[in-house]
Design a protein around this motif. Sequence first.
Motif, PDB file in Angstrom:
ATOM      1  N   GLY A 169       1.135  -1.374  -0.267  1.00  0.00           N
ATOM      2  CA  GLY A 169      -0.219   0.034  -0.194  1.00  0.00           C
ATOM      3  C   GLY A 169       0.425   1.102   0.100  1.00  0.00           C
ATOM      4  N   SER A 171       1.001   3.908  -3.283  1.00  0.00           N
ATOM      5  CA  SER A 171       0.009   5.002  -3.671  1.00  0.00           C
ATOM      6  C   SER A 171       1.662   6.239  -3.402  1.00  0.00           C
ATOM      7  CB  SER A 171       0.558   5.453  -1.869  1.00  0.00           C
ATOM      8  OG  SER A 171      -0.529   4.593  -0.810  1.00  0.00           O
ATOM      9  N   ARG A 207      -6.900  12.989  -8.812  1.00  0.00           N
ATOM     10  CA  ARG A 207      -6.654  13.041  -7.602  1.00  0.00           C
ATOM     11  C   ARG A 207      -8.253  12.489  -6.499  1.00  0.00           C
ATOM     12  NH1 ARG A 207      -3.279  17.578  -4.375  1.00  0.00           N
ATOM     13  NH2 ARG A 207      -5.366  19.095  -5.774  1.00  0.00           N
ATOM     14  N   GLN A 233      -7.425   1.660   0.487  1.00  0.00           N
ATOM     15  CA  GLN A 233      -6.923   2.916   0.903  1.00  0.00           C
ATOM     16  C   GLN A 233      -5.682   3.695   0.545  1.00  0.00           C
ATOM     17  OE1 GLN A 233      -7.505   4.617   4.315  1.00  0.00           O
ATOM     18  NE2 GLN A 233      -9.222   2.770   4.421  1.00  0.00           N
ATOM     19  N   VAL A 234      -5.815   3.292  -1.136  1.00  0.00           N
ATOM     20  CA  VAL A 234      -4.286   3.703  -1.114  1.00  0.00           C
ATOM     21  C   VAL A 234      -4.792   5.425  -1.822  1.00  0.00           C
ATOM     22  CG1 VAL A 234      -5.402   3.183  -3.770  1.00  0.00           C
ATOM     23  CG2 VAL A 234      -3.298   3.484  -3.446  1.00  0.00           C
ATOM     24  N   GLY A 235      -5.923   5.601  -2.424  1.00  0.00           N
ATOM     25  CA  GLY A 235      -6.144   7.019  -2.813  1.00  0.00           C
ATOM     26  C   GLY A 235      -5.996   8.001  -1.285  1.00  0.00           C
ATOM     27  N   TYR A 236      -5.723   7.396   0.342  1.00  0.00           N
ATOM     28  CA  TYR A 236      -5.437   8.708   0.927  1.00  0.00           C
ATOM     29  C   TYR A 236      -4.156   8.700   0.864  1.00  0.00           C
ATOM     30  CZ  TYR A 236      -5.528  10.061   6.042  1.00  0.00           C
ATOM     31  OH  TYR A 236      -4.895  10.559   6.847  1.00  0.00           O
ATOM     32  N   ASN A 237      -3.504   7.739   0.971  1.00  0.00           N
ATOM     33  CA  ASN A 237      -1.834   8.169   1.049  1.00  0.00           C
ATOM     34  C   ASN A 237      -1.105   8.806   0.030  1.00  0.00           C
ATOM     35  OD1 ASN A 237      -2.210   6.499   3.464  1.00  0.00           O
ATOM     36  ND2 ASN A 237      -1.787   4.657   2.797  1.00  0.00           N
ATOM     37  N   MET A 238      -2.068   8.505  -1.203  1.00  0.00           N
ATOM     38  CA  MET A 238      -1.180   8.997  -2.495  1.00  0.00           C
ATOM     39  C   MET A 238      -1.811  10.475  -1.946  1.00  0.00           C
ATOM     40  SD  MET A 238      -3.021   9.244  -6.390  1.00  0.00           S
ATOM     41  CE  MET A 238      -4.514  10.518  -5.070  1.00  0.00           C
ATOM     42  N   SER A 260      -0.562   3.372   8.567  1.00  0.00           N
ATOM     43  CA  SER A 260      -1.097   1.909   8.177  1.00  0.00           C
ATOM     44  C   SER A 260      -1.018   1.133   8.190  1.00  0.00           C
ATOM     45  CB  SER A 260      -0.271   1.725   6.429  1.00  0.00           C
ATOM     46  OG  SER A 260      -0.168   3.833   5.612  1.00  0.00           O
TER      47      SER A 260
END
Length: 289
Positions: free
Chosen positions: A80, A84, A101, A163-168, A216
């Motif tokens: 993850g 990200s 985004r 969750q990848v969008g949040y960390n990205m 994470s």
Amino acid sequence: MRKHNNLWGYFFLTPQLIGLLAFSVIPLGFALVLSFMKWDGFGAKTFVGLGNFIGQFQNPVFWKALWNTTLYTILTVPVGVALSLLLALALNRIKGKELYRVFFFMPVVTSSVSIGVIWMWILNGDFGILNQFLGYIGIEGPQWLTDTRIVMISIAMLSIWWQVGYNMVIFLAGLQGVSNSYYEAAEIDGASKFQKFKNITLPLISPTTFFVSIMSIIGSFQVFDQAFVMTSGGPAKASYTLVYHVYQTGFQNFKWGESTAVAMILFVIILIFTLIQFRVSKRWVHYEG
């Protein structure tokens, strides 16, 4: 005047302090006390000392839940965080990054139950979309949610996508804080793209990487919704996690003392991992002076 300003400051802080006490500090203290008690939620509480903790350490179901949670963390956190960062690097270089985004961040604001239900149908072994697609290219899809060997991998795939969008977005903020002057100086010295990434980007966004890694790991140890909605901890407890064990022990078996004991053990595990990360971070996290 200073005393007057201080009073107004305390006045505006009071609602937050009350909320912190009412919903965090007091419940945490009550849970700590309850972990030393035997209580079914209705009758009198009986003090049992460390009995609840010893009982859990002797319970094979607890160790199964701990292993599943650890496996989930191992599967989701490295992949993850890396994915990200790669997405953030890609979006940081293209036009219209704001639109992309939004697309990547949309799953984050979607209800976890809705996400679980959708992926439950996608990963259905008999008529799910994913297996249908694999069938078109000549691959026989597995039973994603009923095979004990891959059920945690399936839940991990969902969680990474979710969750990848949040960390990205966090990585994008960190990348945009890196001054272009560093890259311009490196280009003058003839540095390649990989050298600029290794020697400039990674060190300067290391605080961001540290934050994303900690959050994470904390989130992965608290996984519950995905297993509850998609598999109910099965099959054969192959997706049975620590928080699911807390839920089942307390809300289904009405053993509140044992349930809070498991929660306290989970709290200590997360605390230990966090402290270790803070200790190790001194070696690789670089802050601009």
